[in-house]
Design a protein around this motif. Structure first.
Motif, PDB file in Angstrom:
ATOM      1  N   TYR A  96      20.019 -58.437  83.267  1.00 33.44           N
ATOM      2  CA  TYR A  96      20.575 -59.264  84.206  1.00 33.44           C
ATOM      3  C   TYR A  96      19.743 -59.313  85.456  1.00 33.44           C
ATOM      4  CZ  TYR A  96      24.914 -59.855  81.316  1.00 33.44           C
ATOM      5  OH  TYR A  96      25.763 -59.960  80.363  1.00 33.44           O
ATOM      6  N   THR A  97      19.257 -58.309  85.908  1.00 33.17           N
ATOM      7  CA  THR A  97      18.596 -58.155  87.174  1.00 33.17           C
ATOM      8  C   THR A  97      17.137 -57.757  86.949  1.00 33.17           C
ATOM      9  OG1 THR A  97      19.056 -55.738  87.333  1.00 33.17           O
ATOM     10  CG2 THR A  97      20.825 -57.333  88.088  1.00 33.17           C
ATOM     11  N   ALA A  98      16.367 -58.208  88.249  1.00 26.32           N
ATOM     12  CA  ALA A  98      15.156 -57.694  88.006  1.00 26.32           C
ATOM     13  C   ALA A  98      14.605 -56.299  88.201  1.00 26.32           C
ATOM     14  CB  ALA A  98      14.229 -58.423  89.414  1.00 26.32           C
ATOM     15  N   ARG A  99      15.647 -55.596  88.548  1.00 27.58           N
ATOM     16  CA  ARG A  99      15.432 -54.162  88.769  1.00 27.58           C
ATOM     17  C   ARG A  99      15.760 -53.543  87.180  1.00 27.58           C
ATOM     18  NH1 ARG A  99      15.693 -50.185  92.588  1.00 27.58           N
ATOM     19  NH2 ARG A  99      14.529 -51.683  93.724  1.00 27.58           N
ATOM     20  N   GLN A 100      16.706 -54.077  86.476  1.00 32.10           N
ATOM     21  CA  GLN A 100      16.852 -53.809  85.085  1.00 32.10           C
ATOM     22  C   GLN A 100      15.700 -54.123  84.308  1.00 32.10           C
ATOM     23  OE1 GLN A 100      20.257 -55.221  83.584  1.00 32.10           O
ATOM     24  NE2 GLN A 100      20.002 -54.639  81.682  1.00 32.10           N
ATOM     25  N   LEU A 101      15.003 -54.903  84.473  1.00 31.42           N
ATOM     26  CA  LEU A 101      13.754 -55.242  83.747  1.00 31.42           C
ATOM     27  C   LEU A 101      12.628 -54.289  84.191  1.00 31.42           C
ATOM     28  CD1 LEU A 101      11.994 -57.137  81.894  1.00 31.42           C
ATOM     29  CD2 LEU A 101      11.676 -58.686  84.041  1.00 31.42           C
ATOM     30  N   LEU A 102      12.447 -54.005  85.457  1.00 30.00           N
ATOM     31  CA  LEU A 102      11.482 -53.240  85.707  1.00 30.00           C
ATOM     32  C   LEU A 102      11.595 -51.816  85.309  1.00 30.00           C
ATOM     33  CD1 LEU A 102       9.079 -52.402  87.753  1.00 30.00           C
ATOM     34  CD2 LEU A 102      10.688 -51.927  89.468  1.00 30.00           C
ATOM     35  N   GLN A 103      12.973 -51.592  85.388  1.00 33.75           N
ATOM     36  CA  GLN A 103      13.278 -50.176  84.613  1.00 33.75           C
ATOM     37  C   GLN A 103      13.080 -50.193  83.240  1.00 33.75           C
ATOM     38  OE1 GLN A 103      17.329 -47.944  86.018  1.00 33.75           O
ATOM     39  NE2 GLN A 103      17.867 -48.897  83.752  1.00 33.75           N
ATOM     40  N   LEU A 104      13.341 -51.173  82.486  1.00 37.93           N
ATOM     41  CA  LEU A 104      13.090 -51.195  81.020  1.00 37.93           C
ATOM     42  C   LEU A 104      11.500 -51.133  80.903  1.00 37.93           C
ATOM     43  CD1 LEU A 104      13.850 -51.776  78.126  1.00 37.93           C
ATOM     44  CD2 LEU A 104      13.545 -54.189  78.582  1.00 37.93           C
ATOM     45  N   PHE A 105      10.699 -51.598  81.498  1.00 41.09           N
ATOM     46  CA  PHE A 105       9.388 -51.475  81.386  1.00 41.09           C
ATOM     47  C   PHE A 105       8.752 -49.826  81.643  1.00 41.09           C
ATOM     48  CE2 PHE A 105       5.027 -51.115  82.719  1.00 41.09           C
ATOM     49  CZ  PHE A 105       4.120 -52.141  82.163  1.00 41.09           C
ATOM     50  N   ASP A 106       9.360 -49.198  82.740  1.00 39.74           N
ATOM     51  CA  ASP A 106       8.927 -48.081  83.030  1.00 39.74           C
ATOM     52  C   ASP A 106       9.417 -46.944  81.876  1.00 39.74           C
ATOM     53  OD1 ASP A 106       7.826 -48.902  85.399  1.00 39.74           O
ATOM     54  OD2 ASP A 106       9.549 -48.412  86.650  1.00 39.74           O
ATOM     55  N   ARG A 107      10.640 -47.242  81.425  1.00 39.68           N
ATOM     56  CA  ARG A 107      11.195 -46.399  80.257  1.00 39.68           C
ATOM     57  C   ARG A 107      10.241 -46.521  79.018  1.00 39.68           C
ATOM     58  NH1 ARG A 107      16.145 -48.701  79.204  1.00 39.68           N
ATOM     59  NH2 ARG A 107      16.560 -47.268  77.599  1.00 39.68           N
ATOM     60  N   ALA A 108       9.801 -47.707  78.782  1.00 34.89           N
ATOM     61  CA  ALA A 108       9.047 -48.079  77.537  1.00 34.89           C
ATOM     62  C   ALA A 108       7.597 -47.227  77.621  1.00 34.89           C
ATOM     63  CB  ALA A 108       8.674 -49.454  77.363  1.00 34.89           C
ATOM     64  N   PHE A 109       7.329 -47.120  79.054  1.00 40.35           N
ATOM     65  CA  PHE A 109       6.024 -46.624  79.198  1.00 40.35           C
ATOM     66  C   PHE A 109       6.175 -45.258  79.905  1.00 40.35           C
ATOM     67  CE2 PHE A 109       4.723 -50.763  78.679  1.00 40.35           C
ATOM     68  CZ  PHE A 109       3.552 -50.696  78.028  1.00 40.35           C
TER      69      PHE A 109
END
Length: 359
Positions: A96-109
């Motif tokens: 839902y949020t930009a921070r959630q997207l950024l967090q997903l990227f950081d978790r994936a990497f």
């Protein structure tokens, strides 16, 4: 009227010519796009529930809709759907949020790992970052953690290999961990876990924060995928509920305004980032709320079709839009009751936020 800058402007610059005097289905707020999508491009999607409509129509019109996280090949389509395979390009649920997207990227990497434990939900276990991804939950916390690890591998592969990323911004409101800043798609206690004011805090993101998060995400994405193109859009779907203390209507207007401004800032002057006006097409004066169902929240298929016709017109070369036009034809050949029933089934989407307003 003498010579002035307005005399040479195109029709799109004038309200009467581009909005008031055109048919509802023909209103087109796009004037240009910075790039095109090729049929061979891997097009990935993520975001709020409205982005599921975009994914569905891309598949129906023959584009290379990219699904990296697939279920077992022996499972039926209905089971795969129930378990949210193919709903988005990976099984991350609503972002839902930009921070959630950024967090997903950081978790994936592996540059961020949430300290939040797996949640209990009734007699099962759920991933707090994807609380509704698994019908009836996981049988154990170990199973949930294993599934998460496999999921993040797929997300990493998606980010590294996709050609176009369509992200639908949905909300500015979220709940986060006071411990490490983990952002959740749902408030703890709604679909798992237990809410505690000592552990969790409410956050309503400001324009500058959304812009910063999206800028950082795009920068990180281009470090590992330099040629990727990004299309930002804003969901027209109102908030189910707000924790701001304001009315749901006021909170919705604030949220969508913030996201709209942020998307504009990101797309201006950046050839690899585009804004597409899904929000304007559905909520604009020309539509007069006719694109919403009776709950004034769910988007009718007619509205989705208008969005996708416009999307394909601008972002693609000539494309067969028969599957989209067929929806318009159905309205003229079915009774109103039958049509509405069919449309309600077609536009059903997974919306985790809806859990906020259930008895």
């Amino acid at each position: 009227m003498g010579n002035n800058p307005y005399k040479t402007l195109p029709d799109s610059a004038f309200w009467r010519r581009s909005v008031a005097s055109v048919d509802r289905d023909e209103c087109d707020p796009v004037t240009s796009v910075p790039f095109l999508i090729e049929k061979s491009d891997k097009v990935a999607t993520a975001g709020s529930c409205f982005s599921q409509h975009i994914a569905r129509h891309l598949q129906a019109t023959g584009f290379n809709y990219y699904v990296e996280e697939t279920g077992h090949p022996l499972l039926s389509e209905s089971i795969l759907r129930d378990f949210n395979y193919g709903t988005f390009s990976c099984r991350y649920g609503n972002i839902y949020t930009a921070r959630q997207l950024l967090q997903l990227f950081d978790r994936a990497f592996r540059t961020f790992e949430s300290s939040e434990p797996i949640w209990r939900y009734r007699d099962s276990f759920v991933d707090p970052l994807r609380p509704q991804i698994q019908p009836n939950g996981f049988v154990s916390s170990d199973e949930a953690l294993f599934d998460r690890a496999q999921h993040l591998l797929a997300v990493r592969q998606m980010f590294e290999t996709m050609d176009v990323f369509v992200f639908t911004l949905g909300l500015t409101e979220s709940w986060m961990s006071r411990d490490d800043g983990t952002v959740f798609p749902l408030c703890p206690g709604v679909s798992g876990g237990e809410f505690s004011e000592e552990k969790y805090t409410f956050k309503n993101w400001r324009v500058s924060e959304v812009i910063d998060d999206l800028n950082l995400f795009i920068s990180k994405l281009r470090n590992i995928n330099p040629t990727v193109k990004v299309i930002l859009t804003v969901s027209p779907v109102p908030l189910v509920a707000t924790a701001t203390g304001k009315s749901a209507l006021s909170a919705t207007i604030y949220s969508k305004s913030v996201l709209r401004v942020a998307a504009e800032e990101l797309s201006e002057g950046n050839d690899g980032v585009a804004y597409f006006p899904s929000y304007e097409i559905i909520t604009g004066h020309h539509a007069g709320n006719s694109y919403f169902a009776e709950d004034l929240r769910s988007v009718r298929e007619e509205g989705v079709s208008h969005v996708m016709r416009t999307f394909l017109k601008w972002f693609t070369h000539s494309v067969d839009t028969k599957s989209i036009e067929d929806v318009k034809a159905q309205k003229t050949t079915h009774s109103t009751d039958t049509f509405e029933t069919e449309m309600a089934q077609i536009v059903k989407v997974v919306c985790e936020e809806s859990a906020l307003d259930q008895d």
